[in-house]
Motif scaffolding. Structure first.
Motif, short mmCIF file in Angstrom:
data_model
loop_
_atom_site.label_atom_id
_atom_site.label_comp_id
_atom_site.label_asym_id
_atom_site.label_seq_id
_atom_site.Cartn_x
_atom_site.Cartn_y
_atom_site.Cartn_z
N SER A 1 17.54 14.04 -26.68
CA SER A 1 18.67 13.12 -26.84
C SER A 1 19.31 12.72 -25.52
CB SER A 1 19.73 13.76 -27.75
OG SER A 1 19.20 14.07 -29.01
N ARG A 2 19.70 13.70 -24.73
CA ARG A 2 20.38 13.38 -23.47
C ARG A 2 19.46 12.62 -22.51
NH1 ARG A 2 22.11 17.51 -19.04
NH2 ARG A 2 23.32 16.20 -17.62
N PRO A 3 18.22 13.06 -22.31
CA PRO A 3 17.33 12.27 -21.47
C PRO A 3 17.16 10.82 -21.96
CG PRO A 3 16.41 14.44 -21.79
CD PRO A 3 17.60 14.35 -22.69
N ARG A 4 17.03 10.63 -23.25
CA ARG A 4 16.89 9.27 -23.77
C ARG A 4 18.14 8.44 -23.50
NH1 ARG A 4 14.18 11.00 -29.53
NH2 ARG A 4 11.99 10.97 -28.87
N ASN A 5 19.32 9.04 -23.66
CA ASN A 5 20.55 8.32 -23.37
C ASN A 5 20.65 7.94 -21.90
OD1 ASN A 5 21.51 8.31 -26.01
ND2 ASN A 5 22.61 10.24 -25.77
N ILE A 6 20.20 8.83 -21.02
CA ILE A 6 20.17 8.52 -19.59
C ILE A 6 19.23 7.33 -19.36
CG2 ILE A 6 19.42 9.36 -17.33
CD1 ILE A 6 20.36 12.17 -18.23
N VAL B 1 25.57 2.55 -30.01
CA VAL B 1 24.76 3.58 -30.66
C VAL B 1 24.02 4.38 -29.59
CG1 VAL B 1 22.90 4.05 -32.30
CG2 VAL B 1 24.48 2.15 -32.72
N ARG B 2 24.09 5.70 -29.70
CA ARG B 2 23.40 6.58 -28.77
C ARG B 2 22.73 7.73 -29.54
NH1 ARG B 2 24.29 2.78 -26.30
NH2 ARG B 2 25.14 2.51 -24.20
N PHE B 3 21.81 8.38 -28.88
CA PHE B 3 21.17 9.55 -29.48
C PHE B 3 22.17 10.71 -29.48
CE2 PHE B 3 17.57 7.04 -28.12
CZ PHE B 3 16.66 7.21 -29.15
N VAL B 4 22.17 11.48 -30.55
CA VAL B 4 23.06 12.62 -30.67
C VAL B 4 22.25 13.91 -30.65
CG1 VAL B 4 24.83 11.35 -31.92
CG2 VAL B 4 23.01 12.49 -33.19
N HIS B 5 22.88 14.98 -30.25
CA HIS B 5 22.20 16.27 -30.13
C HIS B 5 22.14 16.94 -31.51
CE1 HIS B 5 20.52 19.66 -28.04
NE2 HIS B 5 21.45 20.46 -28.53
#
Length: 251
Positions: A74-79, A168-172
């Motif tokens: 999630s976090r890498p994709r958001n970056i 919209v963002r990816f969530v953990h």
């Protein structure tokens, strides 16, 4: 077709055995106007060395790294989303492979039909890259209500306009890509299937999808708890999800 920039977002964690094949599949694309943003989640193997060796040779490949391991894509994709410059976004995990015409044919499909979001069929391959001939085909199109019943959008095949993302963002959470699709389609967007096999999905020995009970619980959590679907409708959606899951395992 106008040459639009496509941002390919690839999260990576300890993928030294596979990441070269993944990068090579992007380099082999017949469509050339892309950037590949690879976000290393503090890998402890030689992933970074492999990625950097490619980045040095091709300026379209960009290496980024998290400041600490996040334990999820999630976090890498958001970056990756934050750094993406493309009019279109495509997702590709660090152990999966695209077939050479993937981007070209999907962009033609989007352009010819005026779509915002497309996806495709894929073939399963073994962890060591042997093709199985097992083709996974999903619905010809999917809106928000369709997606509540089953995730029809294979992440490794998704291609969509960057302007449909908004906030919209990816969530953990488990099934983070599924939650991301729901967030986009909830806006009234429909995703469309090209009907063509455009990618190869690697069956990892350590795949999170190997625990079917955990997947079932995660699906319920997404539908009932995160999306707020009432108990009775959520139960109906889960029944369809279970049926489709059994059918998929037989393919």
């Amino acid at each position: 077709m106008t040459s639009h920039l496509v941002s390919v977002i690839t999260p990576c964690y300890n993928a030294a055995d596979y990441i070269a094949d993944t990068i090579e599949s992007v380099l082999a694309q017949t469509y050339r106007n892309w950037e590949m943003i690879i976000i290393d989640d503090c890998s402890s193997d030689k992933s970074s060395e492999i990625i950097l060796s490619y980045a040095e040779k091709d300026g379209r490949i960009h290496y980024l790294k998290t400041d600490s391991p996040s334990g999820s894509p999630s976090r890498p994709r958001n970056i990756g989303l934050e750094h993406a410059k493309g009019e279109y976004i495509a997702m590709l995990d660090s152990d999966d492979i695209w077939l050479p015409s993937k981007l070209e044919e999907q962009l033609d499909f989007i352009s010819n039909n005026g779509y915002d979001f497309v996806y495709s069929c894929y073939e399963k391959i073994s962890h060591d890259g042997v093709r199985s001939g097992r083709i996974i085909r999903t619905k010809s199109s999917a809106d928000y209500q369709d997606l509540l019943k089953s995730d029809e959008i294979p992440c490794l095949t998704a291609l969509f306009r960057s302007d449909v993302i908004g906030d919209v963002r990816f969530v953990h959470e488990e099934k983070e890509d599924y939650i991301f699709w729901l967030g986009i389609l909830k806006k009234g967007i429909t995703a469309h299937n090209t009907g063509i096999v455009h990618a190869l999905y690697r069956l990892s020995k350590n795949s999170r999808s190997s625990d079917k009970v955990k997947m079932f619980k995660s699906q319920w959590n997404v539908i009932h708890n995160i999306e707020g679907v009432n108990f009775f409708k959520a139960t109906y959606c889960m029944a369809i999800y279970a049926f489709k899951g059994i059918a998929k395992r037989l393919r």
